[in-house]
Design an enzyme around this catalytic site. Structure first.
Site, PDB file in Angstrom:
ATOM      1  N   SER A 164      -1.323  11.738 -16.385  1.00 48.27           N
ATOM      2  CA  SER A 164      -1.860  11.654 -16.810  1.00 48.27           C
ATOM      3  C   SER A 164      -2.785  12.510 -17.860  1.00 48.27           C
ATOM      4  O   SER A 164      -1.515  13.757 -17.676  1.00 48.27           O
ATOM      5  CB  SER A 164      -3.837  11.491 -15.995  1.00 48.27           C
ATOM      6  OG  SER A 164      -4.919  11.930 -16.053  1.00 48.27           O
ATOM      7  N   TYR A 219      -8.060  13.972  -8.201  1.00 48.96           N
ATOM      8  CA  TYR A 219      -6.988  13.578  -8.556  1.00 48.96           C
ATOM      9  C   TYR A 219      -6.386  14.412  -9.838  1.00 48.96           C
ATOM     10  O   TYR A 219      -5.380  14.272 -10.346  1.00 48.96           O
ATOM     11  CB  TYR A 219      -8.590  13.184 -10.463  1.00 48.96           C
ATOM     12  CG  TYR A 219      -7.644  11.583 -11.194  1.00 48.96           C
ATOM     13  CD1 TYR A 219      -7.007  11.186 -10.383  1.00 48.96           C
ATOM     14  CD2 TYR A 219      -7.235  12.330 -12.278  1.00 48.96           C
ATOM     15  CE1 TYR A 219      -6.238   9.752 -11.421  1.00 48.96           C
ATOM     16  CE2 TYR A 219      -6.811  11.769 -13.088  1.00 48.96           C
ATOM     17  CZ  TYR A 219      -6.193  10.005 -12.821  1.00 48.96           C
ATOM     18  OH  TYR A 219      -5.586   9.746 -13.665  1.00 48.96           O
ATOM     19  N   LYS A 268      -2.248  14.991 -10.135  1.00 44.76           N
ATOM     20  CA  LYS A 268      -1.918  14.736 -11.094  1.00 44.76           C
ATOM     21  C   LYS A 268      -0.822  16.000 -11.695  1.00 44.76           C
ATOM     22  O   LYS A 268       0.120  15.580 -12.270  1.00 44.76           O
ATOM     23  CB  LYS A 268      -2.267  14.077 -12.137  1.00 44.76           C
ATOM     24  CG  LYS A 268      -3.188  12.840 -11.498  1.00 44.76           C
ATOM     25  CD  LYS A 268      -2.000  11.734 -11.917  1.00 44.76           C
ATOM     26  CE  LYS A 268      -2.874  10.288 -11.892  1.00 44.76           C
ATOM     27  NZ  LYS A 268      -1.589   9.162 -11.760  1.00 44.76           N
ATOM     28  N   ASP A 270       0.667  -1.189  -0.266  1.00 39.92           N
ATOM     29  CA  ASP A 270       0.412   0.325  -0.091  1.00 39.92           C
ATOM     30  C   ASP A 270       0.476   1.123   0.148  1.00 39.92           C
ATOM     31  O   ASP A 270       2.044   1.494   0.789  1.00 39.92           O
ATOM     32  CB  ASP A 270      -0.820   0.142   1.584  1.00 39.92           C
ATOM     33  CG  ASP A 270      -2.024   0.888   1.587  1.00 39.92           C
ATOM     34  OD1 ASP A 270      -1.433   2.053   0.872  1.00 39.92           O
ATOM     35  OD2 ASP A 270      -2.079   1.355   1.990  1.00 39.92           O
TER      36      ASP A 270
HETATM   37  N1  LIG Z   1      -7.723   4.669 -16.622  1.00 43.56           N
HETATM   38  C1  LIG Z   1      -7.314   5.960 -17.390  1.00 43.56           C
HETATM   39  O1  LIG Z   1      -8.155   6.346 -17.985  1.00 43.56           O
HETATM   40  C2  LIG Z   1      -6.074   6.580 -16.727  1.00 43.56           C
HETATM   41  C3  LIG Z   1      -5.894   8.180 -17.217  1.00 43.56           C
HETATM   42  C4  LIG Z   1      -4.723   8.679 -18.044  1.00 43.56           C
HETATM   43  C5  LIG Z   1      -3.665   8.190 -15.786  1.00 43.56           C
HETATM   44  N2  LIG Z   1      -4.568   7.318 -15.684  1.00 43.56           N
HETATM   45  C6  LIG Z   1      -3.708   6.682 -14.374  1.00 43.56           C
HETATM   46  O2  LIG Z   1      -3.027   4.561 -14.739  1.00 43.56           O
HETATM   47  C7  LIG Z   1      -2.298   4.140 -13.339  1.00 43.56           C
HETATM   48  C8  LIG Z   1      -3.362   3.056 -13.042  1.00 43.56           C
HETATM   49  O3  LIG Z   1      -4.367   3.243 -12.753  1.00 43.56           O
HETATM   50  P1  LIG Z   1      -5.734   1.985 -14.494  1.00 43.56           P
HETATM   51  O4  LIG Z   1      -6.379   3.129 -14.685  1.00 43.56           O
HETATM   52  O5  LIG Z   1      -5.099   1.427 -14.282  1.00 43.56           O
HETATM   53  O6  LIG Z   1      -6.642   1.861 -13.222  1.00 43.56           O
HETATM   54  P2  LIG Z   1      -6.703   0.134 -11.813  1.00 43.56           P
HETATM   55  O7  LIG Z   1      -6.723  -0.643 -13.311  1.00 43.56           O
HETATM   56  O8  LIG Z   1      -7.493   0.831 -11.001  1.00 43.56           O
HETATM   57  O9  LIG Z   1      -5.569   0.082 -11.731  1.00 43.56           O
HETATM   58  C9  LIG Z   1      -5.077   1.218 -10.487  1.00 43.56           C
HETATM   59  C10 LIG Z   1      -3.812  -0.116  -9.658  1.00 43.56           C
HETATM   60  O10 LIG Z   1      -3.696   1.029  -8.537  1.00 43.56           O
HETATM   61  C11 LIG Z   1      -4.193  -0.101  -7.503  1.00 43.56           C
HETATM   62  N3  LIG Z   1      -3.629   1.256  -5.862  1.00 43.56           N
HETATM   63  C12 LIG Z   1      -5.045   1.800  -5.026  1.00 43.56           C
HETATM   64  N4  LIG Z   1      -4.726   2.368  -3.895  1.00 43.56           N
HETATM   65  C13 LIG Z   1      -3.525   2.275  -4.388  1.00 43.56           C
HETATM   66  C14 LIG Z   1      -2.640   1.609  -3.016  1.00 43.56           C
HETATM   67  N5  LIG Z   1      -2.789   3.016  -1.399  1.00 43.56           N
HETATM   68  N6  LIG Z   1      -1.145   1.397  -2.499  1.00 43.56           N
HETATM   69  C15 LIG Z   1      -1.029   0.704  -3.599  1.00 43.56           C
HETATM   70  N7  LIG Z   1      -1.941   0.399  -5.185  1.00 43.56           N
HETATM   71  C16 LIG Z   1      -3.575   0.732  -4.792  1.00 43.56           C
HETATM   72  C17 LIG Z   1      -4.796  -0.535  -7.334  1.00 43.56           C
HETATM   73  O11 LIG Z   1      -5.173  -2.056  -6.663  1.00 43.56           O
HETATM   74  P3  LIG Z   1      -7.445  -2.527  -6.442  1.00 43.56           P
HETATM   75  O12 LIG Z   1      -7.086  -2.851  -8.032  1.00 43.56           O
HETATM   76  O13 LIG Z   1      -6.465  -4.005  -5.375  1.00 43.56           O
HETATM   77  O14 LIG Z   1      -7.788  -1.362  -5.806  1.00 43.56           O
HETATM   78  C18 LIG Z   1      -4.871  -0.972  -8.707  1.00 43.56           C
HETATM   79  O15 LIG Z   1      -4.176  -1.659  -8.738  1.00 43.56           O
HETATM   80  C19 LIG Z   1      -3.444   5.874 -12.532  1.00 43.56           C
HETATM   81  O16 LIG Z   1      -2.311   6.399 -11.811  1.00 43.56           O
HETATM   82  C20 LIG Z   1      -4.014   6.423 -12.374  1.00 43.56           C
HETATM   83  O17 LIG Z   1      -4.039   8.167 -12.679  1.00 43.56           O
HETATM   84  C21 LIG Z   1      -5.192   5.490 -15.613  1.00 43.56           C
END
Ligand SMILES: NC(=O)c1ccc[n+]([C@@H]2O[C@H](COP(=O)([O-])OP(=O)(O)OC[C@H]3O[C@@H](n4cnc5c(N)ncnc54)[C@H](OP(=O)(O)O)[C@@H]3O)[C@@H](O)[C@H]2O)c1
Length: 319
Positions: free
Chosen positions: A164, A176, A180, A83
């Site tokens: 992001s 958010y 970022k 975490d």
């Molecule tokens: N999806 C989009 O459209 C998008 C766009 C721009 C940037 N991003 C960025 O991409 C990154 C990955 O996100 P994603 O879209 O792949 O979403 P995701 O599938 O929800 O992945 C995020 C991961 O971070 C984990 N997490 C959450 N809280 C945490 C903590 N306190 N300590 C350690 N791990 C933690 C989550 O675990 P759990 O699954 O167990 O909760 C999950 O494995 C993020 O930084 C996000 O801001 C995403």
């Protein structure tokens, strides 16, 4: 004269492209650490880089995420429970990684873990609503980086921060975008500080992708929960029609998200394995052709285009 100028430009373009394609050697000797590997980009990155031959250390938030990932990957891949908001947990994980990598150090640190938090107008929120995304996306990322830094310096390796388009343009209220934007600031100062050590720092700015984080149903649920507890004054200013339309609009985002998460992992791959990695990577057509170009435009144009999408308030004068 024009012919020679054109020929020179084409040659420069060719050399530039060629330079970008040169790769590092000995991938199978190298260790990389990725946060947030339970789902989404982190999960795909862990599986992809494991297949490529890296020694992947995948940090998962949950035991179930870790078990599922291990079942799909080679024996080379290790998982740790992490975490990023827990300083003791981060310290222990860094010590564990130090013991694993030994004198080789850590070639790659991919700071990927993140959450969305609440997405709603700022005047609906309390400071507590901002805290969680800032804790995870910013302080968590900084904490992991500072603890892993000696290991990355040893390998003269790479740090990759997943920011992001929300770190370049603020679409809505909540923690958010502030988190970022701050990641971008940390990334830029770290990049300059680390240059002397031969450590390259890159930032990835994905557009909107279909993952758990961007699930519109969950975002709508959170927004509605906040709406239900708002004061009658604010409810009157916004109106029932606002909440109805804005939730529909939020759910409508599902139709134009990028489905191919590998676009983000390809950016991570280039930042990890290119001899000449870039400093910033835009991932997804929307980020490349719209959001990032718009972020360089004057505020008046940004406001015009972003406000065009906003649902109108019923009584903004009822204050
Ligand atoms: N999806 C989009 O459209 C998008 C766009 C721009 C940037 N991003 C960025 O991409 C990154 C990955 O996100 P994603 O879209 O792949 O979403 P995701 O599938 O929800 O992945 C995020 C991961 O971070 C984990 N997490 C959450 N809280 C945490 C903590 N306190 N300590 C350690 N791990 C933690 C989550 O675990 P759990 O699954 O167990 O909760 C999950 O494995 C993020 O930084 C996000 O801001 C995403």
């Amino acid at each position: 004269m024009l012919f020679w100028l054109l020929a020179l430009l084409i040659l420069c373009g060719f050399l530039w492209n060629y330079k970008r394609q040169l790769k590092i050697a000995n991938i199978t000797d190298k260790y990389i650490f990725i946060t947030g590997c339970d789902t989404g980009f982190g999960n795909l990155a862990a599986r992809t880089f494991d297949k490529k031959g890296f020694h992947v250390i995948a940090a998962c938030l949950t035991e179930s995420g870790s078990t599922a990932l291990k079942a799909e990957t080679s024996e080379r891949l290790h998982t740790v429970l992490l975490d990023v908001t827990d300083p003791e947990n981060v310290k222990r994980a860094a010590q564990w990684v130090k013991n694993q990598v030994g004198e080789k150090g850590l070639w790659g640190l991919i700071n990927n873990a993140g959450i969305l938090g609440v997405l709603a107008p700022n005047d609906w929120l309390t400071v507590e609503d901002y805290r969680e995304p800032v804790e995870v996306n910013l302080f968590g990322l900084i904490s992991v980086t500072l603890n892993m830094l000696p290991l990355v310096k040893k390998a003269r390796g790479r740090i990759i921060n997943v920011s992001s388009i929300g770190g370049r343009l603020a679409f809505g209220g909540g923690g958010y975008s502030p988190s970022k934007y701050a990641v971008e600031g940390f990334n830029d100062s770290l990049r300059r500080d680390m240059k002397a050590f031969g450590v390259h720092v890159a930032c990835i700015e994905p557009g909107l992708f279909k993952t758990n984080l961007s699930d519109p149903e969950k975002a709508a649920e959170k927004k509605l929960a906040i709406w239900k507890h708002l004061s009658p004054d604010i409810k009157q200013q916004y109106g029932e029609s606002y909440i109805k339309k804005s939730l529909e609009q939020l759910k409508g985002t599902a139709s134009f998200v990028n489905m191919d998460l590998s676009l983000v992992v390809e950016c991570m791959d280039h930042a990890l394995t290119s001899l000449f990695p870039k400093t910033h990577y835009a991932a997804g057509k929307d980020a490349k052709t719209f959001w990032i170009p718009l972020s360089h435009m004057p505020a008046v144009l940004q406001d015009f285009l972003l406000l065009k999408q906003k649902v109108e308030l019923a009584n903004p004068k009822a204050v």
